[in-house]
Design an enzyme around this catalytic site. Structure first.
Site, PDB file in Angstrom:
ATOM      1  CD  GLU A 398      -2.999   1.158   0.343  1.00  0.00           C
ATOM      2  OE1 GLU A 398      -3.764   2.148   0.317  1.00  0.00           O
ATOM      3  OE2 GLU A 398      -3.135   0.180  -0.417  1.00  0.00           O
ATOM      4  CB  THR A 530     -11.429   7.499 -11.275  1.00  0.00           C
ATOM      5  OG1 THR A 530     -10.218   7.213 -10.591  1.00  0.00           O
ATOM      6  CG2 THR A 530     -12.601   7.505 -10.299  1.00  0.00           C
TER       7      THR A 530
END
Length: 540
Positions: A398, A530
């Site tokens: 992440e 997106t």
């Protein structure tokens, strides 16, 4: 929006799916395949696991597996919690996985699932919601998902349901547009702030305006494509006007000393009462990411109306290359994009979320015919691939960093070899951005290495994130097994990860003929929002 080191793909995929015990079906050939490790078509010819057909079908099977688990344990909630075998409602409780998943099911040509999804969507009551609503997430997942499915099913995929229907399925497709209007009408009151910038979070039953709040630039800078598309489809300008009015505060910052530390690169938080920035920190990662993404995509959607957006994107692209591009001391061949607190404070750390940037540069480079952006975009895709290739799990973390002065002692050897180190958050949340970059790199170059990187990523995800009833986030990508399974199958797993993977390998589908995505040398017909929902361009 990248892969593990190359192995023998034939052996690895066979072992992976043998362990999983999955069975795959070749719908297009009208025959049922035996287990994948003994994959023989009726002709007796072995279907090579390195073939495009094998890989496209493996990804389709992953969708079916994920959808089956959702329907068994979670429908009609927002997402499946596959470890605890129940549903969760993190996205307003209107069935986010259904709406996020329908476009991918259409592209994969799964009519039974699409009909199931359409029947559910037609009955949603968007005037009622017990949960707090995110304007951003609801727009990109729900509104974007329904508008995209409408464009697909009333356009190139209309025949997929006509063979199974009559009037009923025609009405179901039309209900996608009707429900999009219903949702936008339920949400639009949130724009009634002093500035016209919508509240980021609210509850429908309260309808209480809080102009003293703040919003983030991605929160209201990522509405314009969906709300404009709704106006263009309905002929009602109110939806586009609301989103575009809010966007004006980002196209021209009133006080660049606070809010625009580099030309085109903005701060993060904006006041709702006057539209002014309260800080100058940001970057291409969380809280800002998709605002920059939409600048070039609005120009793709309609070059006549959104030329200003394109110029603003060029400003941000140039500033990024000049001020934020950075190479690790141990790996000068790699390029990452830094974050900033202001114009004098640059942080050499990045995120999985920001890895969409390579694909966005490639889109901009192709649309604007600017080779510098293409080259830079490919270098960014390569940098994010390094985070996958260096992890024991084959999946990037992440967060990661590359500041040589901050390398943890126990990661020095790792940093010297890979050019980055784990930056605190070492989980994987079924995110799509790295694979999104592979998709755009493949489209731009037709270099098969990007397909190999995508396949390596899928194999790693299938090995570590797959459960008996779906896929889930994992806690530690630095471990070969991915660590603990964290019990959440995100709706964007359907919308983005599986869609980009499928489009990379499914060469012969309708989407190739329709140029869903950017195809060099062809007239552009679609643009992704997106959440990877393809929308038909205004002029087509």
């Amino acid at each position: 929006m990248y892969g593990l080191p190359r192995r023998s793909r034939t052996l690895l995929m066979g072992l992976v799916l043998l362990i999983i015990g999955s069975t795959m079906y070749l719908k297009s050939d009208n025959w049922t395949a035996p287990p994948i490790q003994t994959y023989f078509p009726p002709s007796g010819i072995i279907l090579d696991p390195s073939s495009l057909k094998f890989r496209a079908q493996a990804i389709r099977e992953a969708y079916s597996h994920s959808w089956g688990g959702y329907m068994q344990y979670a429908f009609p909630t927002d997402e499946l919690l596959p470890m605890s075998k129940r549903g969760g409602n993190s996205m307003s409780g209107w069935g986010a996985s259904v709406i996020d998943g329908i476009g991918t099911a259409v592209l994969m040509e799964l009519p039974e699932i699409v009909e199931e999804q359409l029947n559910f969507i037609a009955k949603i009551d968007y005037t009622k919601c017990e949960h707090q609503i995110s304007m951003f997430e609801t727009t990109i997942r729900y509104l974007g998902g329904m508008l995209s499915a409408y464009d697909l099913l009333s356009g190139p995929y209309a025949g997929m349901l006509q063979a199974r229907k009559g009037e009923k399925n025609y009405e179901l497709v039309q209900s996608l547009l009707k429900q999009s209007i219903s949702l936008a009408d339920a949400l639009k009151w949130s724009f009634n702030t002093t500035s016209g910038i919508p509240m980021p979070f609210f509850k429908l039953h309260e309808k209480r305006i809080k102009s003293e709040d703040i919003n983030i630039i991605a929160g209201f800078g990522t509405l314009v494509l969906e709300w404009t598309r709704l106006s263009d489809l309905t002929g009602d300008p109110q939806y586009a006007n609301l989103a575009q009015r809010a966007q004006e505060y980002l196209l021209k910052v009133e006080n660049p000393d606070v809010g625009e530390p580099f030309p085109g690169m903005l701060g993060t938080h904006v006041r709702l009462n006057d539209g002014k920035f309260v800080d100058s920190y940001g970057g291409w990662g969380a809280l800002g990411d998709s605002y920059y993404e939409y600048l070039i995509k609005m120009y793709v959607y309609d070059p006549k109306r959104f030329r200003r957006y394109m110029r603003r994107w060029i400003e941000s692209a140039e500033s990024t290359m000049k001020y934020l591009a950075s190479s690790p001391a141990s790996r000068p061949d790699l390029i990452f994009v830094a974050e900033y607190s202001n114009s004098k404070s640059i942080g050499l750390h990045g995120s999985h979320l920001a890895c969409f940037i390579g694909g966005n540069y490639l889109l901009g480079g192709q649309v604007l015919n600017e080779m510098r952006y293409n080259i830079f975009g490919l270098k960014l895709v390569e940098g994010c691939h390094a985070t996958y290739a260096g992890s024991a799990s084959g999946i990037g973390p992440e967060r990661f960093g590359w500041d040589s002065s901050l390398v943890p002692t126990n990661q020095k050897e790792f940093y010297d070899k890979n050019g980055w180190y784990y930056g605190g958050e070492i989980d994987y949340r079924l995110r799509p951005e790295v694979i999104e970059g592979y998709y755009h790199a493949w489209v731009a170059t037709r270099d098969n290495k990007y397909r190999e990187w995508a396949w390596d990523a899928f194999v790693a995800i299938n090995r570590t994130c797959r459960t008996e009833h779906g896929f889930t986030s994992i806690s530690d990508v630095s471990r070969e097994d991915g660590g603990r399974k964290d019990d959440k199958q995100e709706s964007f797993w359907f919308a983005e990860v599986l869609k980009y993977l499928f489009l990379i390998f499914n060469e012969g589908g309708i989407q190739a003929r329709e140029q869903i995505g950017f195809i060099p040398g062809k007239k552009q017909k679609w643009v992704f929002n997106t959440e990877a929902h393809p929308m038909r361009l205004y002029s087509t």
